[in-house]
Design an enzyme around this catalytic site. Structure first.
Site, mmCIF file in Angstrom:
data_model
loop_
_atom_site.group_PDB
_atom_site.id
_atom_site.type_symbol
_atom_site.label_atom_id
_atom_site.label_comp_id
_atom_site.label_asym_id
_atom_site.label_seq_id
_atom_site.Cartn_x
_atom_site.Cartn_y
_atom_site.Cartn_z
ATOM 1 C CE LYS A 19 -1.807 3.305 2.539
ATOM 2 N NZ LYS A 19 -1.830 4.210 1.476
ATOM 3 C CD GLU A 39 13.135 0.604 9.096
ATOM 4 O OE1 GLU A 39 13.777 1.520 9.642
ATOM 5 O OE2 GLU A 39 13.540 -0.562 9.023
ATOM 6 C CB CYS A 41 13.355 9.109 7.705
ATOM 7 S SG CYS A 41 14.173 7.893 6.675
ATOM 8 C CD GLU A 95 10.612 13.282 10.809
ATOM 9 O OE1 GLU A 95 9.408 13.008 10.957
ATOM 10 O OE2 GLU A 95 11.424 12.502 10.292
#
Ligand code: NAD
Length: 502
Positions: free
Chosen positions: A200, A275, A309, A409
């Protein structure tokens, strides 16, 4: 869209006449998708065809569309994957390696179109998209082929035979920032292990997943081994992570969604690999080659417009060298020409979508109220195409590691420079983060730098610009998640161990 641009004042419309309308040259069939790939065939979503537009990050135009699948499509895909599992998992690993090589050939054959599409979906400049967004997944597919031989599929332990077996049906849920790379990390490892897959992709930048499915179809994988269902994360993502017939969920994305998936999966005791996000530090020791360290750190932070990331978004520097570092960082950032990703002169493209741009600008504006802005900022001006999601590269200095801009972040082109007074303090700053994904250490004394690297609580640390190693495990500590991808360990992630005593 236009109002967001006006509000930000970070951009100024530029002439776009020099920009090639590459999309006109693209095969429409690659960008305009109306079928899901389930059980070895392309089919319309069961509950009627609803199409979701894929937006070109460069100018906000429509690049293509993909179908919006639903819960019944997930049901069909999981059942197909379940039915295909026994025979696929029983194939000799070398046969699965042959299939992976064919998939790699198919990706290589589509590399030009993939790079052009990803450059516009995500916003990464074309040359970089070609090398990183497409080149890396090609390398990694080859890496999985080699790593199949490195996995110890069976060994003896006393009177036991220890067998490494495929985990089962894998749900692979991926984000938009490296859309093909993230998907290959899961699909390559899972197929190599003998698992079957329901993939997906993210709603933003889903087109490369469809091209991967084309390559998989061409490679002749048995029906049901790989299935692709696009659609809204909340609906089909929840259906996948709550499905009792899914044996392992491999997710890459935000910490918030990862946490939600882990909770949903817990109802069925389904294994999860996560992750997630990051806020990585690059530590400059007092004997570091400042020019090299700062230039590499700035380029790392701003790669893919900061939508990485593992980006080194915190530059941790000796207080006495901070002003020199600021000058070097500004010099490096000035070279990152902001512009259309298809334009040859562009070194930094737009962000992937309007909401990402709005969120990044909001965080920059909030930090401007309290931090020392040394480059860029929400009011900085650059010549960029109208309608795209551009944010000027921005640097804050003298930042306290406890401040939001050093802790949260941002996922945009923002670097914070944090001064320290001792090596112990530098390590403490690097580790004072909810995340633990990556990092860097720079110093002339290699042994000392490696010793500092060992004290950093993250899944990867590069010392003095150590080369990217596609065979090395990739993954996080703390809120960056758990589980490892790529190479032999990235295959073992998708296995179970069985002990047979005789
Ligand atoms: P996201 O979490 O919003 O979405 C990721 C995927 O999850 C998408 O496919 C989305 O549709 C799906 N999803 C959304 N809600 C869901 C639900 N309830 N159940 C199941 N699936 C659901 O993340 P994003 O915005 O696409 O990506 C950005 C984030 O990903 C950043 O935080 C970034 O750090 C992280 N990221 C991490 C890595 C890594 O390897 N650690 C790599 C790339 C991106």
């Amino acid at each position: 869209m236009t109002s967001l641009l006006k509000e930000s004042s970070a951009v100024k419309p530029a002439k776009v006449s020099t920009i090639t309308k590459v999309i006109d040259m693209l095969d429409n069939r690659l960008t305009h998708r109306s079928s899901l790939y389930i059980n070895g065939r392309w089919c319309a979503p069961e509950n009627g065809l609803v199409l979701t537009d894929v937006i070109n990050a460069a100018d906000g135009s429509v690049l293509g569309h993909v179908p919006s699948g639903g819960v019944s499509d997930i049901e069909a895909a999981v059942q197909a994957a379940r039915a295909a599992f026994e025979s696929w998992s029983n194939l000799p690993p070398s046969v699965r390696a042959d299939y992976l090589m064919k998939i790699q050939d198919g990706v290589v054959g589509r590399a030009v179109a993939l790079a052009e599409i990803i450059a516009q979906e995500v916003g990464m400049p074309l040359k970089m998209a070609s090398a990183i967004q497409v080149g890396l997944p090609v390398t990694n597919l080859g890496g999985f082929v080699r790593a199949i031989d490195e996995v110890e599929w069976e060994y003896e332990l006393g009177n036991s035979s220890i067998c490494r077996e495929a985990a089962g049906v894998v749900a692979a849920i991926t984000p938009w920032n490296y859309p093909l790379h993230q998907l290959v990390g899961k699909v390559g490892g899972a197929l190599a292990a003998g698992c079957t897959v329901v993939a997906k992709p993210a709603d933003i930048a889903p087109l490369s997943a469809f091209i991967l499915a084309d390559a998989i179809e061409e490679a002749g994988l048995p029906a049901g081994v790989f299935n692709l269902v696009s659609g809204p994360g909340r609906v089909i993502g929840d259906a996948l992570s709550g499905h009792a017939d899914v044996d392992l969920i491999s997710f890459t994305g935000s910490t918030a969604v990862g946490s939600r998936i882990a909770k949903t999966a817990a109802n069925n005791i389904t294994r999860v690999a996560l992750e997630l996000g990051g806020k990585s530090a690059s530590i400059l020791l007092d004997d570091a080659d400042l020019e090299k360290a700062v230039k590499t750190s700035v380029n790392n932070c701003f790669l893919n417009s900061g939508q990485t990331c593992s980006a080194w978004t915190r530059l941790v520097v000796p207080r006495s060298r901070q002003e020199v570092v600021i000058e070097l960082a500004i010099t490096a950032a000035k070279k990152l020409t902001l512009g259309h990703p298809m334009d040859e002169g562009t070194r930094l493209g737009p962000l992937a979508c309007a909401s990402q741009m709005a969120s990044v600008l909001k965080m920059i504006k909030a930090a401007e109220g309290s931090e020392r802005l040394v480059y860029g900022g929400s009011a900085a001006v650059a010549e960029v195409p109208e309608g795209g999601f551009y944010v000027h590269p921005t640097i804050f200095a003298d930042v306290d590691n406890k401040s939001p801009i050093a802790q949260d972040e941002v996922f945009g082109p923002v670097l914070v420079i944090i001064p320290y007074d001792s090596v112990d303090e530098a390590v403490a700053i690097a580790n004072d983060s909810a995340y633990g994904l990556a990092g860097a250490v720079w110093g002339a004394d290699q042994e000392r730098a490696v010793a500092v690297a060992k004290r950093i609580r993250t899944g990867q640390v590069d010392v003095n610009g150590g080369r990217f190693n596609p065979a090395a495990p990739f993954g996080g500590y703390k809120k960056s998640g758990y589980g490892r991808e790529f190479g032999a360990l990235g295959i073992e992630e998708f296995t179970e161990l069985k002990a047979i005593q005789q």
